[in-house]
Design a protein around this motif. Structure first.
Motif, PDB file in Angstrom:
ATOM      1  N   THR A 185       0.890  -1.278  -0.073  1.00 50.36           N
ATOM      2  CA  THR A 185      -0.042   0.006   0.078  1.00 50.36           C
ATOM      3  C   THR A 185       0.991   1.219   0.058  1.00 50.36           C
ATOM      4  O   THR A 185       0.647   2.063  -0.831  1.00 50.36           O
ATOM      5  CB  THR A 185      -0.932   0.027   1.192  1.00 50.36           C
ATOM      6  OG1 THR A 185      -1.724  -1.220   0.961  1.00 50.36           O
ATOM      7  CG2 THR A 185      -1.723   1.210   1.158  1.00 50.36           C
ATOM      8  N   HIS A 186       1.872   1.144   0.863  1.00 55.20           N
ATOM      9  CA  HIS A 186       2.836   2.374   0.848  1.00 55.20           C
ATOM     10  C   HIS A 186       3.419   2.550  -0.465  1.00 55.20           C
ATOM     11  O   HIS A 186       3.705   3.747  -0.652  1.00 55.20           O
ATOM     12  CB  HIS A 186       3.925   1.835   1.919  1.00 55.20           C
ATOM     13  CG  HIS A 186       4.914   3.200   2.158  1.00 55.20           C
ATOM     14  ND1 HIS A 186       6.039   3.301   1.642  1.00 55.20           N
ATOM     15  CD2 HIS A 186       4.422   4.325   3.063  1.00 55.20           C
ATOM     16  CE1 HIS A 186       6.409   4.490   1.939  1.00 55.20           C
ATOM     17  NE2 HIS A 186       5.548   5.280   2.848  1.00 55.20           N
ATOM     18  N   ILE A 187       3.838   1.748  -1.183  1.00 54.41           N
ATOM     19  CA  ILE A 187       4.639   1.802  -2.613  1.00 54.41           C
ATOM     20  C   ILE A 187       3.441   2.465  -3.393  1.00 54.41           C
ATOM     21  O   ILE A 187       3.694   3.492  -4.245  1.00 54.41           O
ATOM     22  CB  ILE A 187       4.763   0.561  -3.182  1.00 54.41           C
ATOM     23  CG1 ILE A 187       5.918  -0.277  -2.436  1.00 54.41           C
ATOM     24  CG2 ILE A 187       5.079   0.476  -4.893  1.00 54.41           C
ATOM     25  CD1 ILE A 187       6.313  -1.711  -2.814  1.00 54.41           C
ATOM     26  N   LEU A 188       2.226   2.092  -3.589  1.00 51.65           N
ATOM     27  CA  LEU A 188       0.979   2.842  -4.136  1.00 51.65           C
ATOM     28  C   LEU A 188       0.978   4.209  -3.730  1.00 51.65           C
ATOM     29  O   LEU A 188       0.863   5.212  -4.551  1.00 51.65           O
ATOM     30  CB  LEU A 188      -0.295   2.147  -4.281  1.00 51.65           C
ATOM     31  CG  LEU A 188      -1.334   2.513  -5.078  1.00 51.65           C
ATOM     32  CD1 LEU A 188      -1.063   2.609  -6.542  1.00 51.65           C
ATOM     33  CD2 LEU A 188      -2.615   1.863  -4.769  1.00 51.65           C
ATOM     34  N   VAL A 189       0.795   4.348  -2.563  1.00 53.05           N
ATOM     35  CA  VAL A 189       0.856   5.840  -1.906  1.00 53.05           C
ATOM     36  C   VAL A 189       1.739   6.540  -2.349  1.00 53.05           C
ATOM     37  O   VAL A 189       1.616   7.880  -2.962  1.00 53.05           O
ATOM     38  CB  VAL A 189       0.597   5.895  -0.401  1.00 53.05           C
ATOM     39  CG1 VAL A 189       0.984   7.242   0.172  1.00 53.05           C
ATOM     40  CG2 VAL A 189      -0.641   5.278   0.133  1.00 53.05           C
ATOM     41  N   GLY A 190       3.175   6.139  -2.243  1.00 48.49           N
ATOM     42  CA  GLY A 190       4.118   7.083  -2.926  1.00 48.49           C
ATOM     43  C   GLY A 190       4.197   7.228  -4.397  1.00 48.49           C
ATOM     44  O   GLY A 190       4.500   8.332  -4.844  1.00 48.49           O
ATOM     45  N   SER A 217     -15.180   8.173   9.169  1.00 47.66           N
ATOM     46  CA  SER A 217     -13.922   8.590   9.588  1.00 47.66           C
ATOM     47  C   SER A 217     -12.743   7.727   9.030  1.00 47.66           C
ATOM     48  O   SER A 217     -13.262   6.692   8.559  1.00 47.66           O
ATOM     49  CB  SER A 217     -13.747   8.585  11.175  1.00 47.66           C
ATOM     50  OG  SER A 217     -13.883   7.167  11.574  1.00 47.66           O
ATOM     51  N   TRP A 218     -11.857   8.291   8.895  1.00 50.44           N
ATOM     52  CA  TRP A 218     -10.617   7.548   8.377  1.00 50.44           C
ATOM     53  C   TRP A 218      -9.198   7.893   8.936  1.00 50.44           C
ATOM     54  O   TRP A 218      -9.333   9.006   9.601  1.00 50.44           O
ATOM     55  CB  TRP A 218     -10.649   7.482   7.152  1.00 50.44           C
ATOM     56  CG  TRP A 218     -10.048   9.011   6.461  1.00 50.44           C
ATOM     57  CD1 TRP A 218      -8.940   9.240   6.163  1.00 50.44           C
ATOM     58  CD2 TRP A 218     -10.644  10.123   6.220  1.00 50.44           C
ATOM     59  NE1 TRP A 218      -8.679  10.551   5.609  1.00 50.44           N
ATOM     60  CE2 TRP A 218     -10.161  11.095   5.678  1.00 50.44           C
ATOM     61  CE3 TRP A 218     -12.202  10.354   6.420  1.00 50.44           C
ATOM     62  CZ2 TRP A 218     -10.419  12.247   5.317  1.00 50.44           C
ATOM     63  CZ3 TRP A 218     -12.676  11.769   6.225  1.00 50.44           C
ATOM     64  CH2 TRP A 218     -11.745  12.781   5.657  1.00 50.44           C
ATOM     65  N   THR A 219      -8.291   7.090   9.003  1.00 52.29           N
ATOM     66  CA  THR A 219      -6.907   7.642   9.301  1.00 52.29           C
ATOM     67  C   THR A 219      -6.083   7.785   8.334  1.00 52.29           C
ATOM     68  O   THR A 219      -5.847   6.857   7.091  1.00 52.29           O
ATOM     69  CB  THR A 219      -6.071   6.563  10.024  1.00 52.29           C
ATOM     70  OG1 THR A 219      -6.753   6.223  11.188  1.00 52.29           O
ATOM     71  CG2 THR A 219      -4.869   6.723  10.467  1.00 52.29           C
ATOM     72  N   ALA A 220      -5.668   9.135   7.815  1.00 53.72           N
ATOM     73  CA  ALA A 220      -5.026   9.392   6.494  1.00 53.72           C
ATOM     74  C   ALA A 220      -3.746   8.633   6.304  1.00 53.72           C
ATOM     75  O   ALA A 220      -2.745   8.583   7.234  1.00 53.72           O
ATOM     76  CB  ALA A 220      -4.657  11.018   6.481  1.00 53.72           C
ATOM     77  N   VAL A 221      -3.520   8.250   5.025  1.00 51.70           N
ATOM     78  CA  VAL A 221      -2.155   7.467   4.685  1.00 51.70           C
ATOM     79  C   VAL A 221      -1.573   8.263   3.469  1.00 51.70           C
ATOM     80  O   VAL A 221      -0.344   7.894   3.264  1.00 51.70           O
ATOM     81  CB  VAL A 221      -2.541   6.102   4.255  1.00 51.70           C
ATOM     82  CG1 VAL A 221      -3.026   5.425   5.574  1.00 51.70           C
ATOM     83  CG2 VAL A 221      -3.190   5.958   3.037  1.00 51.70           C
TER      84      VAL A 221
END
Length: 172
Positions: free
Chosen positions: A50-55, A142-146
């Motif tokens: 997921t972090h790869i996609l966010v980047g 509600s959500w936690t932003a990434v």
């Protein structure tokens, strides 16, 4: 297995929308550690993918608009943001994120019935034993932003071998 992986990729790409809905799928790296069933290792691997996609979305489209000066969340923050969800909730969330804008809900990217059908196929392809996560609570919005964007919601899942991630971002 390669055919299933290709089919997963094709299905996810149908749910993507330029500069709004991003997708990523592939083979999950080998996981280890965590609980006896390997859940923590799988969660860490999903967070990393997921972090790869966010980047990628940050670098390619959103860096100049992002509200967070430091950029998207670190992989550890992504992992902390992920909450388990049921497969039926994952399919519904994926369909909503692929079809309806987070910022302006009246704006649609694709027909909701089509998005729901494709999302259902993604969930079905990963199978009944797949694990699913999201960074949002569908009950109270509600959500936690990434990401470094004002709005983001994601859904990610894996059968332990393959993974699928869909994320929608937006600015108001």
């Amino acid at each position: 297995m390669a055919r299933d992986r290709d089919e997963l990729s094709v299905l996810l790409k149908r749910l993507a929308h330029a500069r709004r809905v991003y997708v990523r799928s592939g083979r999950l790296p080998s996981t280890s550690g965590g609980t006896s069933d390997g859940t923590n290792g799988v969660l860490a691997a999903i967070a990393a993918e997921t972090h790869i996609l966010v980047g990628q979305l940050h670098r390619e489209d959103w860096q100049r608009f992002a509200s967070a000066p430091d950029g998207p969340a670190a992989v550890e923050q992504v992992e902390e943001a992920l909450e388990p969800i049921a497969a039926k909730n994952a399919a519904a969330l994926m369909g909503r994120l692929a079809s309806q804008c987070l910022v302006w809900p009246q704006f649609t990217f694709m027909d909701r019935a089509e998005a729901d059908a494709v999302a259902g196929l993604v969930v079905e392809l990963l199978g009944a034993d797949a694990l699913w996560w999201s960074n949002c609570d569908g009950d109270d919005d509600s959500w936690t932003a990434v990401t470094a964007c004002t709005f983001d919601n994601l859904v990610a899942g894996t059968d332990g071998h393959r993974f699928a991630v869909l994320i929608q971002v937006g600015e108001d």
